[in-house]
Motif scaffolding. Structure first.
Motif, PDB file in Angstrom:
ATOM      1  N   ASP A 191      36.753   2.338  -6.010  1.00 33.26           N
ATOM      2  CA  ASP A 191      37.884   3.019  -6.637  1.00 33.26           C
ATOM      3  C   ASP A 191      37.471   4.262  -7.424  1.00 33.26           C
ATOM      4  N   GLN A 200      44.463  10.358  -4.901  1.00 35.10           N
ATOM      5  CA  GLN A 200      45.742  10.459  -4.216  1.00 35.10           C
ATOM      6  C   GLN A 200      45.635  11.237  -2.903  1.00 35.10           C
ATOM      7  N   VAL A 234      52.222   5.057  -1.689  1.00 35.79           N
ATOM      8  CA  VAL A 234      53.092   4.599  -2.760  1.00 35.79           C
ATOM      9  C   VAL A 234      52.280   4.269  -4.009  1.00 35.79           C
ATOM     10  N   GLN A 235      51.119   3.643  -3.816  1.00 35.21           N
ATOM     11  CA  GLN A 235      50.327   3.201  -4.957  1.00 35.21           C
ATOM     12  C   GLN A 235      48.862   3.091  -4.550  1.00 35.21           C
ATOM     13  N   VAL A 236      47.978   3.611  -5.403  1.00 32.12           N
ATOM     14  CA  VAL A 236      46.537   3.459  -5.228  1.00 32.12           C
ATOM     15  C   VAL A 236      46.064   2.466  -6.278  1.00 32.12           C
ATOM     16  N   LEU A 237      45.442   1.382  -5.845  1.00 36.03           N
ATOM     17  CA  LEU A 237      45.082   0.286  -6.732  1.00 36.03           C
ATOM     18  C   LEU A 237      43.575   0.060  -6.731  1.00 36.03           C
ATOM     19  N   CYS A 263      51.127   1.887   1.267  1.00 37.95           N
ATOM     20  CA  CYS A 263      51.809   3.018   1.900  1.00 37.95           C
ATOM     21  C   CYS A 263      53.276   2.644   2.129  1.00 37.95           C
ATOM     22  N   SER A 278      49.521  -1.960   3.652  1.00 40.96           N
ATOM     23  CA  SER A 278      48.969  -2.134   2.314  1.00 40.96           C
ATOM     24  C   SER A 278      47.759  -3.053   2.382  1.00 40.96           C
TER      25      SER A 278
END
Length: 308
Positions: A5, A10, A26-29, A78, A304
């Motif tokens: 990470d 993005q 939608v989200q990066v975790l 995504c 995802s």
């Protein structure tokens, strides 16, 4: 390979979601949101601009060092675009139309299904031009939901999800009326006789018949075009003397003259199609590097999960 990470942002996420045809990120975790995994860790810093088509094409920092462990695996969610596939035909460009909607594959009813809708499906699947739009479960009956009773395409849409429709999830239809499509399949080159689809004897579809290419002046520039056309990465070798065994049928061209930047072999110069003085003992071949696409693992749906 898992990705840390600390080396992912993005812009990198935009490339991965695009590569997987999963819409926008939608989200990066971080912090192993989708489990730790046990694959080898990626050690370079990924520096995507955001407009690349695949993450392996992004620049990378060769000198980056990190102390990441699987506790730091990156995860990604995504948007998950609707997808389309053709099932039951003799290749990936012919079959029963199935649509991925709300995480489940289902069929489309034949009502008002015609060449306009078929054109959109063929375009979305990169399968050339529509040959036929079929009903009455021509390719066999599907199972699961029937997602749409009527699709309302103009024919110019890039994907079926951009067409209008009548009542998604409408069930006044049964699987005996599943719609199907036959596309022309625009691939005019294939590799035969190797241990993967990215290595083998070069065969070209010309005038409706597959034939070979003579090895005269065959080199890495020509191989590069074949590898690009087949989405097989970079050329490793351009081989001759029927390295992958002699073909059969016509030898379509004696000499191919590619610059190496062409998108398809038929865009290269040549000594003339259907003109040759070769035998099949002189068939040309190619070995491409191939490439392993990115994937998302251990998420609730295919768009995802942990990035590998």
């Amino acid at each position: 390979m898992s990705v840390c990470d600390a080396v992912f942002d993005q812009q990198d996420a935009e490339v991965v979601c695009r590569e997987l045809d999963c819409g926008a990120p939608v989200q990066v975790l971080g912090a192993a949101a989708f489990d730790k995994g046990d694959t080898q860790m990626w050690t370079q810093e990924i520096q995507c601009r955001g407009n690349e088509s695949q993450i392996h094409l992004c620049p990378k920092s060769p000198s980056y060092e990190n102390n990441c462990s699987h506790e730091n695996n990156i995860g990604l969610v995504c948007a998950e675009n609707m997808k389309v596939r053709l099932v039951g035909g003799n290749n990936s460009c012919a079959g029963r139309v199935e649509v991925l909607h709300r995480g489940q594959w289902g069929t489309v009813c034949q009502e008002d299904w015609d060449m306009t809708e078929a054109a959109v499906v063929c375009r979305e699947l990169d399968c050339g031009e529509p040959v036929d739009a079929l009903g009455s479960a021509y390719f066999g009956q599907g199972s699961g939901p029937i997602w749409s009773r009527i699709m309302l395409c103009t024919g110019s849409e890039s994907t079926l999800k951009f067409c209008g429709s009548v009542e998604w999830g409408f069930y006044d239809c049964d699987h005996s009326k599943d719609a199907g499509v036959i596309c022309s399949d625009k691939k005019n080159v294939r590799l035969v006789g190797g241990n993967s689809r990215c290595a083998g004897r070069v065969e070209v579809l010309h005038r409706g018949q597959w034939g070979t290419v003579c090895h005269d002046f065959w080199d890495l520039a020509d191989a590069a075009v074949v590898c690009r056309e087949l989405d097989c990465g970079e050329p490793v070798d351009a081989v001759s003397d029927a390295h992958f065994g002699p073909g059969s049928g016509p030898i379509w061209v004696n000499t191919i003259l590619c610059a190496g930047s062409e998108s398809a072999l038929k865009n290269c110069g040549s000594s003339g199609w259907s003109i040759h003085v070769c035998t099949h003992s002189m068939d040309a071949g190619v070995i491409c590097s191939g490439h392993t696409p990115s994937r998302l693992v251990n998420g609730p749906h295919l768009c995802s999960g942990r990035l590998e």
